[in-house]
Scaffold this motif. Structure first.
Motif, PDB file in Angstrom:
ATOM      1  N   CYS A  43       0.822  -1.214   0.000  1.00 56.39           N
ATOM      2  CA  CYS A  43       0.000   0.000   0.000  1.00 56.39           C
ATOM      3  C   CYS A  43       0.859   1.269   0.000  1.00 56.39           C
ATOM      4  O   CYS A  43       0.356   2.364  -0.278  1.00 56.39           O
ATOM      5  CB  CYS A  43      -0.944   0.012   1.199  1.00 56.39           C
ATOM      6  SG  CYS A  43      -0.106  -0.005   2.799  1.00 56.39           S
ATOM      7  N   TRP A 115     -10.881   0.930   5.133  1.00 56.24           N
ATOM      8  CA  TRP A 115     -11.879   1.221   4.100  1.00 56.24           C
ATOM      9  C   TRP A 115     -12.703  -0.029   3.772  1.00 56.24           C
ATOM     10  O   TRP A 115     -12.183  -1.155   3.758  1.00 56.24           O
ATOM     11  CB  TRP A 115     -11.195   1.666   2.812  1.00 56.24           C
ATOM     12  CG  TRP A 115     -10.707   3.071   2.787  1.00 56.24           C
ATOM     13  CD1 TRP A 115      -9.732   3.611   3.574  1.00 56.24           C
ATOM     14  CD2 TRP A 115     -11.141   4.116   1.918  1.00 56.24           C
ATOM     15  NE1 TRP A 115      -9.518   4.922   3.251  1.00 56.24           N
ATOM     16  CE2 TRP A 115     -10.373   5.258   2.233  1.00 56.24           C
ATOM     17  CE3 TRP A 115     -12.089   4.191   0.898  1.00 56.24           C
ATOM     18  CZ2 TRP A 115     -10.535   6.472   1.565  1.00 56.24           C
ATOM     19  CZ3 TRP A 115     -12.242   5.402   0.226  1.00 56.24           C
ATOM     20  CH2 TRP A 115     -11.488   6.522   0.560  1.00 56.24           C
ATOM     21  N   LYS A 117     -14.385  -2.229   0.883  1.00 57.49           N
ATOM     22  CA  LYS A 117     -13.889  -2.490  -0.465  1.00 57.49           C
ATOM     23  C   LYS A 117     -14.657  -1.706  -1.527  1.00 57.49           C
ATOM     24  O   LYS A 117     -14.061  -1.154  -2.457  1.00 57.49           O
ATOM     25  CB  LYS A 117     -13.965  -3.991  -0.773  1.00 57.49           C
ATOM     26  CG  LYS A 117     -13.277  -4.373  -2.070  1.00 57.49           C
ATOM     27  CD  LYS A 117     -13.211  -5.884  -2.244  1.00 57.49           C
ATOM     28  CE  LYS A 117     -12.437  -6.257  -3.499  1.00 57.49           C
ATOM     29  NZ  LYS A 117     -12.330  -7.735  -3.650  1.00 57.49           N
ATOM     30  N   TYR A 120     -13.517   1.824  -1.459  1.00 57.82           N
ATOM     31  CA  TYR A 120     -12.133   1.913  -1.933  1.00 57.82           C
ATOM     32  C   TYR A 120     -12.085   1.903  -3.463  1.00 57.82           C
ATOM     33  O   TYR A 120     -11.407   2.737  -4.082  1.00 57.82           O
ATOM     34  CB  TYR A 120     -11.326   0.743  -1.378  1.00 57.82           C
ATOM     35  CG  TYR A 120      -9.869   0.786  -1.761  1.00 57.82           C
ATOM     36  CD1 TYR A 120      -8.956   1.520  -1.016  1.00 57.82           C
ATOM     37  CD2 TYR A 120      -9.405   0.088  -2.882  1.00 57.82           C
ATOM     38  CE1 TYR A 120      -7.619   1.563  -1.370  1.00 57.82           C
ATOM     39  CE2 TYR A 120      -8.074   0.129  -3.243  1.00 57.82           C
ATOM     40  CZ  TYR A 120      -7.182   0.865  -2.480  1.00 57.82           C
ATOM     41  OH  TYR A 120      -5.865   0.912  -2.853  1.00 57.82           O
ATOM     42  N   ASN A 121     -12.798   0.980  -4.073  1.00 64.30           N
ATOM     43  CA  ASN A 121     -12.790   0.878  -5.536  1.00 64.30           C
ATOM     44  C   ASN A 121     -13.463   2.083  -6.189  1.00 64.30           C
ATOM     45  O   ASN A 121     -13.032   2.546  -7.255  1.00 64.30           O
ATOM     46  CB  ASN A 121     -13.465  -0.415  -5.973  1.00 64.30           C
ATOM     47  CG  ASN A 121     -12.613  -1.636  -5.684  1.00 64.30           C
ATOM     48  OD1 ASN A 121     -11.389  -1.557  -5.692  1.00 64.30           O
ATOM     49  ND2 ASN A 121     -13.242  -2.763  -5.410  1.00 64.30           N
ATOM     50  N   TYR A 157      -6.811  -3.234  -3.371  1.00 64.68           N
ATOM     51  CA  TYR A 157      -7.454  -3.289  -2.055  1.00 64.68           C
ATOM     52  C   TYR A 157      -6.832  -4.415  -1.240  1.00 64.68           C
ATOM     53  O   TYR A 157      -6.619  -5.527  -1.743  1.00 64.68           O
ATOM     54  CB  TYR A 157      -8.952  -3.525  -2.207  1.00 64.68           C
ATOM     55  CG  TYR A 157      -9.701  -3.585  -0.887  1.00 64.68           C
ATOM     56  CD1 TYR A 157     -10.016  -2.429  -0.197  1.00 64.68           C
ATOM     57  CD2 TYR A 157     -10.086  -4.818  -0.347  1.00 64.68           C
ATOM     58  CE1 TYR A 157     -10.702  -2.490   1.009  1.00 64.68           C
ATOM     59  CE2 TYR A 157     -10.765  -4.880   0.852  1.00 64.68           C
ATOM     60  CZ  TYR A 157     -11.076  -3.706   1.536  1.00 64.68           C
ATOM     61  OH  TYR A 157     -11.740  -3.773   2.729  1.00 64.68           O
TER      62      TYR A 157
END
Length: 240
Positions: A43, A115, A117, A120-121, A157
Motif C-alpha cells: 500500500c 476502508w 472495499k 475503496y474501488n 485493495y
C-alpha cells in the motif's frame, strides 16, 4: 526563498508544541481502531495527502532523527522529480518495507486498511479519472506524455488487513478527517505561517520547504522532457 519558509515552519512547530496541537494529533491517531497488518508494504506506493500540523509533526520528527532525515530527503527528491517517468514507492518506506516515520505517519496511512472495499474501488475510479485528465493536460500544455505504467497504476485493495472492529463507511472515516481539520484550523487561524490553505501530498510540503513551487515544477518538466537526471543530480548536490 522556498514557498514554505523555514522560519515559518519553526514558528509553526513552536506553536504546536506550546499549545498541545501535536498532543491533539496523537490523541486523534490513538482513537483509530487497531488492525492486523502483515507489513507487506504494497500500500506504500504514493505520497498521501496530509494536513499542515501532520507535516510539522513529521518535519519535527526528522529534525530530531538526522540519520533518517538524510535518507528521506534524497528519496523525496527522487520521488518528486521522477514522478512522470518512474513509479516509485513512498519515499518514507525503506528497502525492508518498513516505514521510516512510522511513529508520526499521517492519518491517511493509519486509516488505509479500514476502508470498505466498495468505497475503496469507487475512490480509485475517481482518482483514475483525475489522473487521465491531468495526463491530457500535461501532454497538451507541456508536450509530456505520462508513462502508462504510472497512469494506470493501482494499489490493490488489501484483503489481508483485518480491522479490530468493522470496516469503516465514509461517514465514519470522515469523522477522523474532520477532527484533523479542526486541529489544523487552530494553527491557520493564528496566521503565524505564510502558507495557503489547499490539499497537498506530504512530498509536496517538503518540496515547497526547499523550492518555490513553480521552480520545482519547471525543473521536473525539464527533467521529464529531456529524459535525463543530470539536473536532478545537480539539485541534490545543492540541497543535500
Amino acid at each position: 526563498m522556498p514557498s514554505i519558509k523555514k522560519d515559518d515552519i519553526n514558528l509553526g512547530i513552536d506553536y504546536c508544541l506550546k499549545n498541545d496541537l501535536f498532543k491533539e494529533l496523537n490523541d486523534l491517531y490513538n482513537s483509530i481502531p487497531n488492525g492486523d497488518c502483515i507489513g507487506c508494504g504494497k500500500c506504500c506506493m504514493e505520497s498521501v495527502g496530509a494536513n499542515l500540523v501532520e507535516f510539522l509533526n513529521i518535519y519535527n520528527y526528522l529534525n530530531k532523527n538526522k540519520n533518517v532525515h538524510n535518507i528521506v530527503m534524497e528519496k523525496i527528491l527522487d520521488y518528486y522529480f521522477k514522478e512522470y517517468k518512474e513509479k516509485m514507492p513512498c519515499p518514507f518506506k525503506d528497502s525492508n518495507n518498513r516505514c521510516l516515520i512510522y511513529e508520526v505517519r499521517p492519518l491517511n496511512c493509519r486509516i488505509y486498511g479500514h476502508w470498505r472495499k466498495k468505497d475503496y474501488n469507487k475512490n480509485y475510479e475517481r482518482i483514475k479519472k483525475d489522473n487521465i485528465e491531468f495526463a491530457r493536460y500535461m501532454e497538451e500544455e507541456h508536450n509530456i506524455k505520462v508513462d502508462e505504467s504510472i497512469l494506470n497504476y493501482k494499489i490493490e485493495y488489501c484483503e489481508k488487513f483485518k480491522p479490530s472492529l468493522d470496516y469503516m463507511n465514509k461517514d465514519e472515516r470522515m469523522k477522523y478527517y474532520d477532527r484533523g481539520m479542526v486541529i489544523d484550523s487552530k494553527l491557520y487561524s493564528k496566521g503565524i505561517m505564510d502558507i495557503d490553505f489547499r490539499d497537498r501530498g506530504i512530498v509536496e510540503y517538503f518540496i515547497e520547504s526547499i523550492f518555490f513551487n513553480n521552480v520545482a515544477s519547471n525543473i521536473r518538466i525539464n527533467i521529464t522532457k529531456n529524459n535525463s537526471y543530470k539536473v536532478l543530480r545537480r539539485v541534490k548536490a545543492l540541497v543535500l
